[in-house]
Scaffold this motif. Structure first.
Motif, PDB file in Angstrom:
ATOM      1  N   ARG A  78       0.811  -1.222   0.000  1.00  0.00           N
ATOM      2  CA  ARG A  78       0.000   0.000   0.000  1.00  0.00           C
ATOM      3  C   ARG A  78       0.848   1.277   0.000  1.00  0.00           C
ATOM      4  O   ARG A  78       0.573   2.186  -0.789  1.00  0.00           O
ATOM      5  N   PRO A  79       1.868   1.396   0.871  1.00  0.00           N
ATOM      6  CA  PRO A  79       2.694   2.608   0.787  1.00  0.00           C
ATOM      7  C   PRO A  79       3.414   2.755  -0.553  1.00  0.00           C
ATOM      8  O   PRO A  79       3.537   3.869  -1.074  1.00  0.00           O
ATOM      9  N   VAL A  80       3.884   1.638  -1.098  1.00  0.00           N
ATOM     10  CA  VAL A  80       4.544   1.703  -2.404  1.00  0.00           C
ATOM     11  C   VAL A  80       3.560   2.156  -3.477  1.00  0.00           C
ATOM     12  O   VAL A  80       3.878   2.983  -4.344  1.00  0.00           O
ATOM     13  N   ALA A  81       2.329   1.615  -3.415  1.00  0.00           N
ATOM     14  CA  ALA A  81       1.314   2.028  -4.378  1.00  0.00           C
ATOM     15  C   ALA A  81       0.996   3.506  -4.241  1.00  0.00           C
ATOM     16  O   ALA A  81       0.862   4.223  -5.248  1.00  0.00           O
ATOM     17  N   GLY A  82       0.876   3.992  -3.006  1.00  0.00           N
ATOM     18  CA  GLY A  82       0.633   5.414  -2.795  1.00  0.00           C
ATOM     19  C   GLY A  82       1.747   6.278  -3.346  1.00  0.00           C
ATOM     20  O   GLY A  82       1.504   7.339  -3.935  1.00  0.00           O
ATOM     21  N   ALA A  83       2.996   5.814  -3.168  1.00  0.00           N
ATOM     22  CA  ALA A  83       4.140   6.564  -3.676  1.00  0.00           C
ATOM     23  C   ALA A  83       4.165   6.578  -5.203  1.00  0.00           C
ATOM     24  O   ALA A  83       4.418   7.614  -5.830  1.00  0.00           O
ATOM     25  N   LEU A  99       9.768  12.984  -6.894  1.00  0.00           N
ATOM     26  CA  LEU A  99      10.284  12.505  -5.610  1.00  0.00           C
ATOM     27  C   LEU A  99       9.438  13.002  -4.447  1.00  0.00           C
ATOM     28  O   LEU A  99       9.062  12.242  -3.558  1.00  0.00           O
ATOM     29  N   ALA A 100       9.104  14.290  -4.461  1.00  0.00           N
ATOM     30  CA  ALA A 100       8.294  14.854  -3.375  1.00  0.00           C
ATOM     31  C   ALA A 100       6.900  14.262  -3.371  1.00  0.00           C
ATOM     32  O   ALA A 100       6.355  13.920  -2.317  1.00  0.00           O
ATOM     33  N   GLY A 102       5.985  11.347  -4.550  1.00  0.00           N
ATOM     34  CA  GLY A 102       6.079   9.965  -4.096  1.00  0.00           C
ATOM     35  C   GLY A 102       6.213   9.869  -2.591  1.00  0.00           C
ATOM     36  O   GLY A 102       5.608   9.003  -1.953  1.00  0.00           O
ATOM     37  N   ALA A 103       7.000  10.770  -2.010  1.00  0.00           N
ATOM     38  CA  ALA A 103       7.169  10.772  -0.556  1.00  0.00           C
ATOM     39  C   ALA A 103       5.861  11.105   0.147  1.00  0.00           C
ATOM     40  O   ALA A 103       5.488  10.478   1.155  1.00  0.00           O
ATOM     41  N   ILE A 104       5.136  12.077  -0.378  1.00  0.00           N
ATOM     42  CA  ILE A 104       3.854  12.462   0.229  1.00  0.00           C
ATOM     43  C   ILE A 104       2.843  11.324   0.113  1.00  0.00           C
ATOM     44  O   ILE A 104       2.180  10.944   1.085  1.00  0.00           O
ATOM     45  N   GLY A 105       2.718  10.761  -1.092  1.00  0.00           N
ATOM     46  CA  GLY A 105       1.770   9.668  -1.289  1.00  0.00           C
ATOM     47  C   GLY A 105       2.111   8.449  -0.469  1.00  0.00           C
ATOM     48  O   GLY A 105       1.232   7.833   0.146  1.00  0.00           O
ATOM     49  N   GLY A 106       3.385   8.089  -0.429  1.00  0.00           N
ATOM     50  CA  GLY A 106       3.795   6.906   0.331  1.00  0.00           C
ATOM     51  C   GLY A 106       3.638   7.081   1.831  1.00  0.00           C
ATOM     52  O   GLY A 106       3.176   6.168   2.532  1.00  0.00           O
ATOM     53  N   THR A 107       4.007   8.245   2.348  1.00  0.00           N
ATOM     54  CA  THR A 107       3.885   8.500   3.779  1.00  0.00           C
ATOM     55  C   THR A 107       2.424   8.525   4.226  1.00  0.00           C
ATOM     56  O   THR A 107       2.056   7.941   5.258  1.00  0.00           O
ATOM     57  N   THR A 108       1.592   9.184   3.444  1.00  0.00           N
ATOM     58  CA  THR A 108       0.169   9.228   3.773  1.00  0.00           C
ATOM     59  C   THR A 108      -0.451   7.838   3.709  1.00  0.00           C
ATOM     60  O   THR A 108      -1.265   7.468   4.564  1.00  0.00           O
ATOM     61  N   ALA A 109      -0.060   7.062   2.701  1.00  0.00           N
ATOM     62  CA  ALA A 109      -0.573   5.694   2.583  1.00  0.00           C
ATOM     63  C   ALA A 109      -0.134   4.842   3.764  1.00  0.00           C
ATOM     64  O   ALA A 109      -0.915   4.032   4.290  1.00  0.00           O
ATOM     65  N   LEU A 110       1.105   5.008   4.206  1.00  0.00           N
ATOM     66  CA  LEU A 110       1.596   4.238   5.356  1.00  0.00           C
ATOM     67  C   LEU A 110       0.807   4.585   6.613  1.00  0.00           C
ATOM     68  O   LEU A 110       0.456   3.697   7.401  1.00  0.00           O
ATOM     69  N   ALA A 111       0.512   5.868   6.813  1.00  0.00           N
ATOM     70  CA  ALA A 111      -0.241   6.286   7.992  1.00  0.00           C
ATOM     71  C   ALA A 111      -1.658   5.732   7.976  1.00  0.00           C
ATOM     72  O   ALA A 111      -2.150   5.194   8.984  1.00  0.00           O
ATOM     73  N   SER A 112      -2.334   5.834   6.841  1.00  0.00           N
ATOM     74  CA  SER A 112      -3.713   5.327   6.767  1.00  0.00           C
ATOM     75  C   SER A 112      -3.741   3.800   6.822  1.00  0.00           C
ATOM     76  O   SER A 112      -4.679   3.207   7.358  1.00  0.00           O
TER      77      SER A 112
END
Length: 211
Positions: A78-83, A99-100, A102-112
């Motif tokens: 899921r975090p990879v997919a978000g990134a 890069l930015a 991907g970091a935002i999408g991956g971090t948000t996906a990891l939190a959710s």
């Protein structure tokens, strides 16, 4: 910065159901309802794969304990997919670096994802399956609604996603006691299975009587 709200929202939704996000964004792009969806997400093979995996998750996500095992496997997915989705969205608009985004999408996906997985652990402390089915259905509807809203109103949808994420993290803290109980029960079941396996192992040949 215009793509940032959509990146954030898709990251939040990916942490709950990444396949639904890819499928919905791809359909919106392929049907011409959105110009922000990159061609990579509109490919027929991507849509078919996302649709099949979405159906598999829709079933697994509603079965007690199977849902937690599924979440464990998707801790990376899921975090990879978000990134990846975030980077693709940024690459499409050119207004935010890959890069930015991907970091935002991956971090948000990891939190959710942490909220989703933790909530499921707490729900699984109850033996009845109704809670799992209701929660999974609500998650599917929520992801679909927020992503559809984000396509047409990205800023408002990002606010909704941020509020839901904050509420989810707060609930996760409150449910931590039940989550620890679930983890202890799972460890206990594993230990019982291990001991049962040792008990079923055949013993060595018995020594014959002395002559």
């Amino acid at each position: 910065m215009s793509v940032l709200p959509l990146v954030f929202t898709s990251g939040w939704a990916s942490g709950i159901n990444a396949y639904a996000v890819v499928l919905l964004l791809g359909v919106f792009g392929a049907t011409g309802l959105s110009d922000d969806v990159p061609p990579a997400l509109q490919r027929t093979d991507v849509l078919i794969a996302a649709g099949v995996l979405f159906l598999v998750e829709a079933v697994a996500d509603k079965i007690p304990y199977v849902d937690s095992a599924w979440d464990a496997v998707h801790t990376v997915v899921r975090p990879v997919a978000g990134a990846v989705v975030g980077a693709l969205l940024a690459g499409q608009s050119g207004s935010l670096s890959d890069l930015a985004a991907g970091a935002i999408g991956g971090t948000t996906a990891l939190a959710s994802h942490a909220v989703k997985a933790g909530t499921r652990m707490a729900v699984n402390t109850s033996p009845e399956p109704v809670s799992n089915i209701a929660l999974s259905t609500a998650e599917d509807i929520g992801v679909a609604g927020v992503i559809a809203f984000a396509v047409f109103h990205p800023v408002a949808a990002a606010v909704v996603a941020a509020v839901l994420l904050a509420l989810g993290l707060a609930v996760l803290v409150l449910l931590w006691t039940r989550i620890r109980r679930f983890l202890r029960r799972r460890a206990q079941r594993r230990e019982e299975k291990r001991l049962a396996g040792h008990a079923r192992e055949p013993s060595g040949p018995a020594a014959g009587p002395p002559r």
